[in-house]
Design an enzyme around this catalytic site. Structure first.
Site, short mmCIF file in Angstrom:
data_model
loop_
_atom_site.label_atom_id
_atom_site.label_comp_id
_atom_site.label_asym_id
_atom_site.label_seq_id
_atom_site.Cartn_x
_atom_site.Cartn_y
_atom_site.Cartn_z
N ASP A 237 -3.21 -50.22 -39.12
CA ASP A 237 -3.00 -48.85 -38.65
C ASP A 237 -4.25 -48.04 -38.97
O ASP A 237 -4.69 -47.98 -40.12
CB ASP A 237 -1.76 -48.26 -39.32
CG ASP A 237 -1.24 -47.04 -38.59
OD1 ASP A 237 -2.05 -46.28 -38.01
OD2 ASP A 237 -0.01 -46.81 -38.63
N ASP B 226 -4.69 -41.69 -33.99
CA ASP B 226 -3.87 -42.56 -34.85
C ASP B 226 -3.39 -43.70 -33.96
O ASP B 226 -2.72 -43.45 -32.95
CB ASP B 226 -2.71 -41.70 -35.39
CG ASP B 226 -1.79 -42.42 -36.35
OD1 ASP B 226 -2.02 -43.61 -36.64
OD2 ASP B 226 -0.82 -41.77 -36.81
N HIS C 274 4.93 -38.69 -34.31
CA HIS C 274 4.73 -37.36 -34.90
C HIS C 274 3.70 -36.55 -34.16
O HIS C 274 2.75 -37.09 -33.59
CB HIS C 274 4.29 -37.52 -36.36
CG HIS C 274 3.18 -38.52 -36.53
ND1 HIS C 274 1.87 -38.17 -36.59
CD2 HIS C 274 3.20 -39.89 -36.59
CE1 HIS C 274 1.12 -39.27 -36.73
NE2 HIS C 274 1.90 -40.32 -36.70
N HIS D 236 0.67 -35.36 -39.83
CA HIS D 236 2.10 -35.16 -39.56
C HIS D 236 2.37 -33.66 -39.48
O HIS D 236 2.56 -33.00 -40.49
CB HIS D 236 2.97 -35.82 -40.63
CG HIS D 236 2.90 -37.31 -40.58
ND1 HIS D 236 2.13 -38.07 -41.42
CD2 HIS D 236 3.50 -38.20 -39.74
CE1 HIS D 236 2.26 -39.34 -41.11
NE2 HIS D 236 3.08 -39.46 -40.09
N GLU E 96 4.94 -44.27 -32.04
CA GLU E 96 4.81 -45.51 -32.79
C GLU E 96 6.14 -46.23 -33.03
O GLU E 96 6.73 -46.07 -34.09
CB GLU E 96 4.05 -45.30 -34.09
CG GLU E 96 4.50 -44.15 -34.96
CD GLU E 96 3.65 -44.05 -36.23
OE1 GLU E 96 3.34 -45.08 -36.85
OE2 GLU E 96 3.29 -42.92 -36.61
N GLU F 178 1.10 -48.45 -31.69
CA GLU F 178 0.93 -47.00 -31.75
C GLU F 178 -0.26 -46.53 -30.92
O GLU F 178 -1.31 -47.16 -30.92
CB GLU F 178 0.73 -46.53 -33.20
CG GLU F 178 0.55 -45.03 -33.36
CD GLU F 178 0.48 -44.57 -34.80
OE1 GLU F 178 0.12 -45.39 -35.67
OE2 GLU F 178 0.78 -43.39 -35.06
MN MN Z 1 -0.62 -44.85 -37.55
MN MN Z 2 1.20 -42.35 -36.89
#
Ligand code: MN
Ligand code: MN
Length: 299
Positions: free
Chosen positions: A83, A94, A154, A162, A187, A282
């Site tokens: 990630d 992200d 998010h 976030h 995600e 994601e």
């Molecule tokens: Mn992530």
């Molecule tokens: Mn994330």
């Protein structure tokens, strides 16, 4: 609609780094090498890590990065989630990929990727987050698997990963709507039918975040806190990043004081309740009037 150039660029870097990481990770690779390669590539391409590279193996769904002295390696037959977070001037991307070394678990990865696609296809201005969650859960259920219901996508903002609003990975009664111009990470996480479908908090995953400036004693603690506030602001950081700039034992003591005094907090690893394997996919996207623009998609 016009978006900050930095937002598009950080997505592009995150995408390139994710694809390199996918090829780089092998059974027997040192986890710390994967983390450090990813973070180095981000910088070489002109970005900064928006959070430490997460390498989450099997039942660990999220929030593990290597400590400075990590000797762990990628085990045989594992399911490895990488990630990656990138920012330019605070504008974040992200994205995550799951690399599977166990052919029997390939379908978890396929389901996560298909659910991500289905979720993305369902997004446009004013769609309810619950409808996106429905599209994600439905795709996963149709493949005979389960989503992780207490992990979510998010909203993101400048220097904030976030930013409050979430996108569930299951059908919910959440009535909140996605608005044009907002940035979201979507995600989905998948697991087996006999899993619990929820994660629990495990031990610290060596990822930290600034919380609040409070009274502390140590000189080095004060110096490190100042550095954290200036360099990382509200973005998560790795203890590994701090440890490499100061004498190890003193830096360790300082971080412990910052934790004890709640100037910083530690993220726990998130682990599947029945210790069953978890896959993840994601992307980051910008909501548009008729759909969305995925900033971390393949170029
Ligand atoms: Mn992530
Ligand atoms: Mn994330």
């Amino acid at each position: 609609m016009e978006y900050p150039e930095e937002l598009i660029k950080s997505g592009e870097i995150a995408c390139k780094v994710r694809e390199r990481a996918r090829d780089y990770v092998k059974v027997g690779s040192k986890v710390i090498d994967v983390c450090e390669k990813v973070e180095t590539w981000i910088k070489e391409l002109g970005g900064l890590p928006a959070f430490p590279c997460n390498v989450d193996i099997n039942e660990i769904a999220a929030h593990y990065t290597s400590p400075w002295d990590d000797s762990s390696i990628i085990p045989p037959d594992s399911l490895v989630k990488i990630d990656i977070g990138v920012h330019i001037d605070g504008y974040p991307a992200d994205t995550a990929v799951t690399v599977c070394f166990n052919p029997e678990l390939n379908r978890l990865v396929e389901a996560a990727e298909m659910a991500l696609e289905a979720g993305i296809r369902s997004i446009k201005a004013d769609v309810k987050a619950s409808e996106v969650g429905y599209a994600i859960e439905n795709t996963i259920r149709l493949m005979g698997l389960k989503p992780i219901r207490n992990l979510t996508g998010h909203k993101m903002a400048r220097y904030v990963i976030h930013a409050g609003e979430i996108i569930p990975n299951v059908s919910t009664l959440d009535g909140h709507k996605l608005r044009e111009g907002e940035v979201y990470a979507v995600e989905p996480f998948t697991t087996l039918l006999d899993a619990s479908g929820e994660v629990r908090d495990g031990p610290s995953g060596y990822i930290f975040q600034f919380q609040k400036k409070r009274a502390i004693e140590g000189k080095l603690s004060k110096e490190i806190l100042k550095m954290i506030q200036t360099r990382y602001r509200t973005l998560p950081f790795a203890s590994r990043w701090i440890m490499r700039e100061f004498p190890k034992s003193e830096a360790k003591g300082a971080l412990e004081e910052l934790l004890r005094s709640k100037c910083i907090h530690a993220y726990p690893q998130l682990i599947e309740m029945k210790n069953r394997p978890v896959a993840q996919a994601e992307h980051t996207l910008i909501v548009t009037k008729d759909g969305c623009e995925v900033t971390t998609a393949k170029y």
